[in-house]
Design a protein around this motif. Structure first.
Motif, PDB file in Angstrom:
ATOM      1  N   LEU A  99       0.823  -1.214   0.000  1.00  0.00           N
ATOM      2  CA  LEU A  99       0.000   0.000   0.000  1.00  0.00           C
ATOM      3  C   LEU A  99       0.853   1.259   0.000  1.00  0.00           C
ATOM      4  CD1 LEU A  99      -2.780  -1.106   2.452  1.00  0.00           C
ATOM      5  CD2 LEU A  99      -3.017  -0.658   0.019  1.00  0.00           C
ATOM      6  N   GLY A 100       2.104   1.139   0.442  1.00  0.00           N
ATOM      7  CA  GLY A 100       2.939   2.328   0.521  1.00  0.00           C
ATOM      8  C   GLY A 100       3.736   2.515  -0.744  1.00  0.00           C
ATOM      9  N   GLY A 101       4.491   3.606  -0.752  1.00  0.00           N
ATOM     10  CA  GLY A 101       5.377   3.855  -1.878  1.00  0.00           C
ATOM     11  C   GLY A 101       4.645   3.909  -3.191  1.00  0.00           C
ATOM     12  N   ALA A 102       5.318   3.471  -4.211  1.00  0.00           N
ATOM     13  CA  ALA A 102       4.768   3.613  -5.550  1.00  0.00           C
ATOM     14  C   ALA A 102       4.081   2.344  -6.010  1.00  0.00           C
ATOM     15  CB  ALA A 102       5.880   3.981  -6.513  1.00  0.00           C
ATOM     16  N   THR A 103       3.905   1.373  -5.111  1.00  0.00           N
ATOM     17  CA  THR A 103       3.549   0.029  -5.563  1.00  0.00           C
ATOM     18  C   THR A 103       2.297  -0.026  -6.427  1.00  0.00           C
ATOM     19  OG1 THR A 103       4.483  -0.728  -3.498  1.00  0.00           O
ATOM     20  CG2 THR A 103       3.291  -2.339  -4.806  1.00  0.00           C
ATOM     21  N   LEU A 104       1.166   0.458  -5.899  1.00  0.00           N
ATOM     22  CA  LEU A 104      -0.072   0.295  -6.651  1.00  0.00           C
ATOM     23  C   LEU A 104      -0.121   1.210  -7.868  1.00  0.00           C
ATOM     24  CD1 LEU A 104      -2.629  -0.274  -3.809  1.00  0.00           C
ATOM     25  CD2 LEU A 104      -2.045  -1.843  -5.648  1.00  0.00           C
ATOM     26  N   PHE A 105       0.388   2.421  -7.692  1.00  0.00           N
ATOM     27  CA  PHE A 105       0.467   3.348  -8.823  1.00  0.00           C
ATOM     28  C   PHE A 105       1.279   2.708  -9.938  1.00  0.00           C
ATOM     29  CE2 PHE A 105       2.836   6.866 -10.876  1.00  0.00           C
ATOM     30  CZ  PHE A 105       1.759   7.517 -11.438  1.00  0.00           C
TER      31      PHE A 105
ATOM     32  N   THR B 222      12.326  -4.383  -7.142  1.00  0.00           N
ATOM     33  CA  THR B 222      11.860  -3.319  -6.247  1.00  0.00           C
ATOM     34  C   THR B 222      12.141  -3.693  -4.803  1.00  0.00           C
ATOM     35  OG1 THR B 222      10.120  -2.783  -7.796  1.00  0.00           O
ATOM     36  CG2 THR B 222       9.872  -1.946  -5.568  1.00  0.00           C
ATOM     37  N   PHE B 223      11.826  -4.945  -4.472  1.00  0.00           N
ATOM     38  CA  PHE B 223      12.083  -5.414  -3.111  1.00  0.00           C
ATOM     39  C   PHE B 223      13.565  -5.305  -2.771  1.00  0.00           C
ATOM     40  CE2 PHE B 223      13.664  -9.025  -0.631  1.00  0.00           C
ATOM     41  CZ  PHE B 223      13.086  -8.728   0.591  1.00  0.00           C
ATOM     42  N   LEU B 224      14.406  -5.800  -3.693  1.00  0.00           N
ATOM     43  CA  LEU B 224      15.846  -5.801  -3.415  1.00  0.00           C
ATOM     44  C   LEU B 224      16.361  -4.376  -3.221  1.00  0.00           C
ATOM     45  CD1 LEU B 224      17.136  -8.544  -5.877  1.00  0.00           C
ATOM     46  CD2 LEU B 224      16.926  -8.659  -3.390  1.00  0.00           C
ATOM     47  N   ILE B 225      15.922  -3.459  -4.085  1.00  0.00           N
ATOM     48  CA  ILE B 225      16.430  -2.091  -3.983  1.00  0.00           C
ATOM     49  C   ILE B 225      15.893  -1.419  -2.715  1.00  0.00           C
ATOM     50  CG2 ILE B 225      16.551   0.156  -5.110  1.00  0.00           C
ATOM     51  CD1 ILE B 225      16.305  -1.325  -7.784  1.00  0.00           C
ATOM     52  N   ARG B 226      14.624  -1.664  -2.404  1.00  0.00           N
ATOM     53  CA  ARG B 226      14.067  -1.087  -1.180  1.00  0.00           C
ATOM     54  C   ARG B 226      14.812  -1.599   0.042  1.00  0.00           C
ATOM     55  NH1 ARG B 226       7.517  -1.680  -1.495  1.00  0.00           N
ATOM     56  NH2 ARG B 226       7.085   0.039  -2.913  1.00  0.00           N
TER      57      ARG B 226
ATOM     58  N   SER C  13      20.307   2.188  -1.489  1.00  0.00           N
ATOM     59  CA  SER C  13      20.388   3.431  -0.738  1.00  0.00           C
ATOM     60  C   SER C  13      19.272   4.388  -1.121  1.00  0.00           C
ATOM     61  CB  SER C  13      21.732   4.099  -1.005  1.00  0.00           C
ATOM     62  OG  SER C  13      21.821   4.460  -2.354  1.00  0.00           O
ATOM     63  N   TRP C  14      18.505   4.032  -2.147  1.00  0.00           N
ATOM     64  CA  TRP C  14      17.452   4.955  -2.572  1.00  0.00           C
ATOM     65  C   TRP C  14      16.185   4.718  -1.770  1.00  0.00           C
ATOM     66  CZ3 TRP C  14      19.393   8.637  -5.291  1.00  0.00           C
ATOM     67  CH2 TRP C  14      20.515   8.383  -6.078  1.00  0.00           C
ATOM     68  N   PRO C  15      15.440   5.785  -1.550  1.00  0.00           N
ATOM     69  CA  PRO C  15      14.227   5.637  -0.749  1.00  0.00           C
ATOM     70  C   PRO C  15      13.199   4.746  -1.429  1.00  0.00           C
ATOM     71  CG  PRO C  15      14.434   7.868  -1.628  1.00  0.00           C
ATOM     72  CD  PRO C  15      15.729   7.187  -1.867  1.00  0.00           C
ATOM     73  N   GLU C  16      13.131   4.778  -2.737  1.00  0.00           N
ATOM     74  CA  GLU C  16      12.141   3.948  -3.422  1.00  0.00           C
ATOM     75  C   GLU C  16      12.799   3.335  -4.647  1.00  0.00           C
ATOM     76  OE1 GLU C  16      10.058   1.915  -3.712  1.00  0.00           O
ATOM     77  OE2 GLU C  16       8.066   2.799  -3.924  1.00  0.00           O
TER      78      GLU C  16
END
Lengths: 330, 206, 209, 473
Positions: free
Chosen positions: A258-264, A294-298, A302-305
């Motif tokens: 639900l957070g971040g850019a996931t659903l968008f 996305t999971f790995l980078i999150r 070092s990036w927020p998203e």
């Protein structure tokens, strides 16, 4: 038998109409995408920050101007291509991906990058290997990390009370995306059940659900197919689920989805036909890849998203997916 | 046949001659420049050392008493300083291995009680514009460590604010500052355990 | 062979057959070191100097170099020159030496230099070789400088920052600041930005040819 | 009546069958008939008649091409053809002799020699098709599916001449001795179905031929798809991509071809076919093969005026006719006279993938399109371009109005040409190789030590050769 009746049989255009194909023409698709975004945009402006409307206006105008400029430079008909709406969609998606308070000139640079570098350098509509809005997002977040991570702290009483922060000291803080906010307070509130839903901010959850609604409408209208979004959500959910099993402090699935850019992203970014895979199996692979990355980078980056970078990496893998996916010829 | 051998001999001779000339030139140049190179390297180091050392006069001129590789996990080298014969300060050169792009080499100055007198970056390859805010010339973030010590701050606060700690991450980058904070924390813990050993080792002859 | 006129040599080296912008030689240092005007200028000058010495030496020795050993000889001359240069810089401009890093010794492998000694200096008189080295080296240095200037301005909002490295001043010189650094397009300083900007430069220069 | 499962892919197009309600109109013989010397897949045919020769109906003008009327060969020359490219081809021009045809000995005609070309799309030689399954025919499928809008000749045939069709089918059954015979037709052609079932009852063949109803999805009548549907219905495995229907003992024959067989049995020659003419008034025309399109339209008063153009075939599979002098041949099923609507401007492909689910062959048209534009022959083959039946479903589905099928058609013919030249080259190389071997062998024979042929030996050999030639000629 009338002339019109006979014409019906010779005209592939009319056949297209009878099967609903012209109604699905490219410019119409673009209009429908914008329409599907509208509820989310309205809620965004109302609940979070009305400046998003200004950003949207600037981005769309800038994108259209850049598009017109390139078409003029490339000696192509300007008006017909503006009408296809793809530049406007790029502008809208970019404006919704960046913080609403981003300085206008940075947003305009982003539009320039999207239209000039990401789209027309590769040959214009249909030829860009990377999602223009995500290229622009990546360039912007690398170049302007300060303003690009300056998300407004919402007037979100539920979240504040839940986090034991009624005074609203967050207003002084920058560098917090809605997703990062979870990380900031995860340590304090581990095991606290209240946290689960309200942490990304109820306002953000409402907007995420609006994106979901728009996406479902697009699915129902058959503008997009289910493959990429479902694959993305399933793979991202699975990754976060496994992470939670291994380490209890990891981000819970609810927040991850639900957070971040996931659903968008699931309904408006990975469904971009041009830079994504074009076959059902290819789309499944593409969506799943974006989810895992996305999971790995999150989790480790070092990036927020990590969503934009995940999409760009998978964009680069699309030719490979296309090549590997051989048709099962009947 | 004879001309070919002649040519080959000629070529070999030319090559040898040139190689000899080049070697002599390089040796000469090295002879001339080596003192200056040594001087500038030590000058640079002394400048950095001076930045992290507590103010005042010391028994021995910079770089101080140097020891290498005290224990397996020890910072190396460690520069020790005595004031009026009393062990007063040390500078540890440590490596933060978990930076964004390769090792970050740090100088950490502490007094005998383990209070930080200064931290500086000797070398790094972090992303310009993002990670290089650890350099003093770009931001004064690195001075946040000054006067801190293990006693002054609980263990949990040795982390970035985003993880509930006391140190701000600079915008857009969390890996670089996290690596620095961890490295400083590790060095302080090590020093806390080994400070007596560090100062009890024999002093160099002046 | 010696009847190529001086003017044509200069125009070729600087513009018409510019090593960096037309022949795309030596791209690795071009992209890696062009993050600021000062670094770019320093590497450009170092390359120019190496090319000059190497061209001159190869041209002087051209009568005595046999086909069989010409490549080892040329490499020897170039490597020797670069080593001397590196020692010089390490001794007198240590900060510049540090900032150029590995790219200073890597001048040895810059194909631009071997290309000029092999294709030109080997067949021409020392005066021609000198002119060629100056023109080609300057062409390379100017391209490097241009890219460095663009990347520094766009990325950090400054020009000539760190000029002290070149002049030997002990205190840091901030250069001319055009706008606040946080408004800079950081991408320009990163390696991908170098590729993108070089590509744009090539595209913009294309109609001029 | 049993129903076949629906095909995957394809499209449900509106039912539009012009002129099917009226009985066919017979078009009078024109003054000249035209027979282009082109065979299956554009192979050139060798004429076996010469200018000035008198021919009778049913006489072969070339292998696989029979005269459809009595007459005199006026010339063999280039003439317009009904081909998408508008090309001309060497053709036999026949001046029709309008005197009454002398009775032809129908009993002497055999199916093998009559030069019937399949009346479906491909124009495959019937005799070749039958010979592949003769003696081991498991199933004979009569294809009465005609799912493209605007074409109704087969439906009209069943509605108005079901008896003759049944006669032809019976002849085929006698010839092939199949284990089973089915007729496949779309379920929405109720009139044609009743008409054929009446004929079955009348001919007492109800048990012999089973009528199977197809879901009216375009292009369920395509041979391969239809065969697979029938196999599925029979509970058998479908055709793997490398197999042809004949390999499994299946013959799939168009209903109009069956009708042509009946014509041969009755008159000795298959001279006519039904053509849907779709002009201001739609009708079905019975046209003698070789009749110029111009003549057909003239008789019906439907010649194009103003901006009107003539289209051969349906809106998807057809093409615009360049020259009205082109003749109606076996594969010509419909003529449409209308003003074409300006096409929508083609937009770039946005890789939406809408073409993927509609492809009845399970191909990825979008990728094929990209590969065709890149002229990547290997990639095209890897992605199965040769399986494309150019049905046009992807054209309809494409939201960017790209005429994909046009690209695929030209890619296919380019690949075919390429393969042809390759084959010719390998053949020539093999010949050359054999020649060199022979030369080498000859040289070996004359290596020093062996006897060189003496003068007398040579002359005696020559005289023997002369004698042989005299005997034979």
């Amino acid at each position: 038998m009338s002339e019109q009746h006979t014409r019906r049989a010779v005209d592939i255009g009319l056949l297209r109409q009878s099967t609903g194909a012209t109604w699905r023409a490219t410019p119409v698709i673009m209009r429908q995408v914008i329409l599907a975004l509208l509820p989310g945009i309205v809620l965004y402006a109302y609940l979070i920050d009305a400046r998003v409307l200004l950003g949207l206006t600037i981005a769309v105008i800038a994108a259209l101007l850049f598009e017109a400029m390139v078409m003029w430079l490339r000696k192509r008909p300007v008006t017909s291509r503006l009408g296809d709406g793809s530049a406007a969609v790029t502008g809208v998606l970019l404006a919704l991906s960046v913080p609403p308070g981003l300085p206008a000139w940075q947003l305009i640079i982003g539009c320039g990058v999207a239209i000039l570098l990401a789209k027309h350098v590769f040959g214009g509509l249909g030829h860009n290997p990377f999602n223009p809005a995500m290229v622009a997002f990546a360039v912007l977040i690398v170049s302007f990390p300060v303003t690009m991570t300056d998300w407004p702290m919402t007037a979100d009483p539920v979240a504040r009370v839940a986090l034991g922060d009624p005074a609203g000291t967050w207003d002084a803080m920058t560098s917090q995306t809605p997703l990062d906010r979870y990380r900031a307070h995860a340590r304090i509130t581990t095991g606290d059940t209240v946290f689960t839903l309200s942490s990304p901010g109820t306002a953000w959850v409402v907007i995420a659900l609006a994106w979901l609604g728009g996406g479902l409408w697009l699915l129902w209208m058959r503008v997009i197919t289910w493959h990429a979004p479902v694959a993305l959500l399933v793979s991202l959910g699975t990754c976060h689920g496994l992470a939670t099993l291994i380490s209890p402090t990891a981000m819970p699935i609810g927040i991850a989805l639900l957070g971040g850019a996931t659903l968008f992203g699931a309904f408006f970014i990975v469904t971009d036909p041009v830079s994504g895979a074009a076959t059902p199996r290819g789309r499944l692979l593409f969506g799943a890849g974006v989810g895992v990355l996305t999971f790995l980078i999150r989790q480790f980056g070092s990036w927020p998203e990590g969503f934009a970078f995940a999409v760009l990496i998978m964009n680069a893998a699309v030719p490979l997916i296309d090549r590997l996916d051989r048709p099962r010829v009947r | 046949m004879s001309t070919r051998t002649g040519n080959a001999t000629h070529a070999a001779a030319a090559l040898a001659l040139l190689a000899g000339t080049v070697v002599i030139a390089v040796l000469l140049m090295q002879r001339i420049s080596q003192p200056r190179i040594d001087a500038s390297v030590s000058q640079l180091r002394e400048q950095r050392l001076a930045e992290v050392l507590p103010p005042g006069e010391w028994d021995k001129a910079l770089p101080g008493d140097t020891i290498h590789q005290l224990t397996d996990d020890a910072p190396t080298p460690i520069f020790r300083y005595w004031r009026d014969g009393v062990a007063a300060a040390a500078i540890m050169q440590v490596i933060a291995p978990d930076g964004y792009n390769g090792d970050i080499v740090l100088l950490i100055g502490v007094d005998a009680e383990g209070v930080v007198s200064g931290v500086r970056v000797l070398s790094h390859r972090e992303t310009p514009g993002l990670g290089d805010d650890i350099e003093l010339r770009r931001s004064d973030w690195i001075t946040d460590f000054d006067t801190l010590s293990l006693e002054a701050m609980p263990r949990d606060d040795w982390a970035l604010t985003s993880r509930g700690g006391a140190f701000d991450a600079f915008t857009g980058a969390t890996i670089t500052p996290r690596a620095v904070v961890r490295a400083v924390y590790r060095a302080l813990v090590w020093f806390d355990e080994h400070s007596t050993t560090v100062f009890s080792l024999p002093r160099e002859r002046p | 062979m010696t009847d190529i006129d001086t003017h044509a040599l200069i125009v070729d080296g600087l513009w018409r057959r510019n090593p960096a912008l037309v022949q795309l030689l030596g791209l690795c240092p071009l992209l890696a070191v062009s993050t600021s005007v000062v670094d770019a200028a320093a590497l450009g000058l170092a390359t120019l100097l190496t090319l000059l010495v190497a061209n001159l030496a190869v041209s002087l020795l051209r009568k005595h170099i046999s086909e069989a050993v010409r490549l080892p000889l040329q490499i020897l001359v170039i490597a020797g020159t670069v080593t001397l240069l590196e020692l010089l810089l390490a001794a007198w401009l240590p900060r510049l030496h540090e900032s150029l890093g590995i790219f200073l010794p890597l001048i040895v492998t810059n194909c631009l230099i071997l290309a000029r000694t092999e294709a030109f200096a080997r067949h021409h008189t020392p005066d021609r070789a000198t002119i060629d080295a100056l023109a080609t080296g300057a062409g390379f240095a100017l391209a490097l400088l241009a890219l460095g200037a663009v990347r520094e301005i766009v990325g950090q909002g400054t020009v000539f920052a760190g000029l002290d490295k070149l002049t030997g001043h002990t205190e840091a010189l901030p250069g001319i600041s055009l706008f606040a650094a946080e408004h800079g397009l950081v991408l320009a300083i990163l390696p991908p930005g170098a590729f993108i900007l070089l590509g744009l430069m090539l595209a913009l220069l294309k109609p001029g040819r | 009546m049993e129903t076949l499962p629906r095909i995957s892919g394809g499209m449900d197009l509106p039912r539009f069958k012009p002129g099917v309600q009226h009985p066919p109109v017979t078009i009078a013989l024109p003054a000249t008939l035209v027979f282009p010397l082109i065979g299956h897949q554009g192979r050139a045919l060798q004429a076996c008649v010469v200018a000035g020769e008198h021919v009778h109906a049913g006489q072969l003008l070339a292998p696989g091409m029979a005269a459809s009327a009595k007459g005199v060969v006026r010339a063999i020359e280039d003439h317009a053809t009904a081909h998408p490219s508008g090309m001309t081809a060497p053709s036999v021009i026949l001046d029709v002799d309008h005197t009454r045809e002398s009775a032809v000995d129908a009993s002497s005609a055999t199916l093998d020699l009559a030069g019937i070309v399949g009346h479906g799309g491909a124009g495959f030689s019937l005799s070749r098709k039958l010979s592949t399954v003769a003696d081991r025919c498991r199933c004979l499928i009569i294809n009465a599916a005609e799912c493209e809008p605007g074409i109704a000749c087969d439906e009209s045939l069943l509605c108005h001449d079901a008896g003759a069709v049944l006669e032809g089918i019976k002849a085929l059954i006698t010839y092939l001795q199949p284990e089973q015979c089915v007729l496949a037709i779309e379920s929405d052609k109720t009139h044609a179905i009743t008409s054929f079932e009446d004929a079955l009852k009348e001919g007492k063949a109800t048990g012999e031929i089973r009528v199977l109803a197809l879901h009216p999805t375009y292009p369920s009548g395509a041979e391969r798809l239809l065969v697979n549907q029938v196999l599925k219905w029979q509970g058998l495995e479908r055709l793997p991509s490398h197999q042809r229907p004949g390999d499994r003992g299946i013959a799939c024959i168009n209903v109009a071809t069956a009708h042509a067989v009946a014509q041969i049995l009755n008159t000795g020659a298959a001279t006519q076919r039904l053509v849907t003419v779709n002009a201001h008034e739609a009708c079905t025309a019975r046209v003698t093969l070789g009749t110029p399109v111009q003549h057909v339209l003239d008789v019906l008063g439907a010649l194009p005026v103003g901006a009107q153009r003539v289209r051969v075939g349906g809106p998807l599979s057809g093409f615009e006719l360049a020259d009205l002098a082109a003749p109606v041949l076996t594969t010509c099923n419909a003529l449409t006279v209308a003003t074409p609507v300006p096409e929508e401007p083609v937009l770039p492909c946005i890789r939406c993938g809408d073409c993927v689910p509609v492809c009845p062959m399970g191909l990825y048209p979008q990728q094929l399109f990209a590969l065709a534009q890149a002229q990547d022959s290997k990639g095209l083959q890897r992605k199965g371009i040769d399986r494309c039946i150019t049905c046009g479903c992807c054209d309809i589905a494409c939201p960017s109005f790209i005429n994909l099928t046009t690209h695929f058609r030209s890619a296919q013919s380019r690949l075919r040409e390429h393969a042809e030249t390759e084959r010719a080259a390998t053949h020539a190389e093999a010949l050359h190789e054999r020649h060199r071997e022979r030369v080498a062998r000859d040289e070996q024979r004359t290596i020093p030590g062996t006897e060189a042929p003496t003068r007398t030996a040579v002359s005696s050999a020559l005289s023997r050769a002369r004698a042989r030639r005299k005997r034979s000629g």
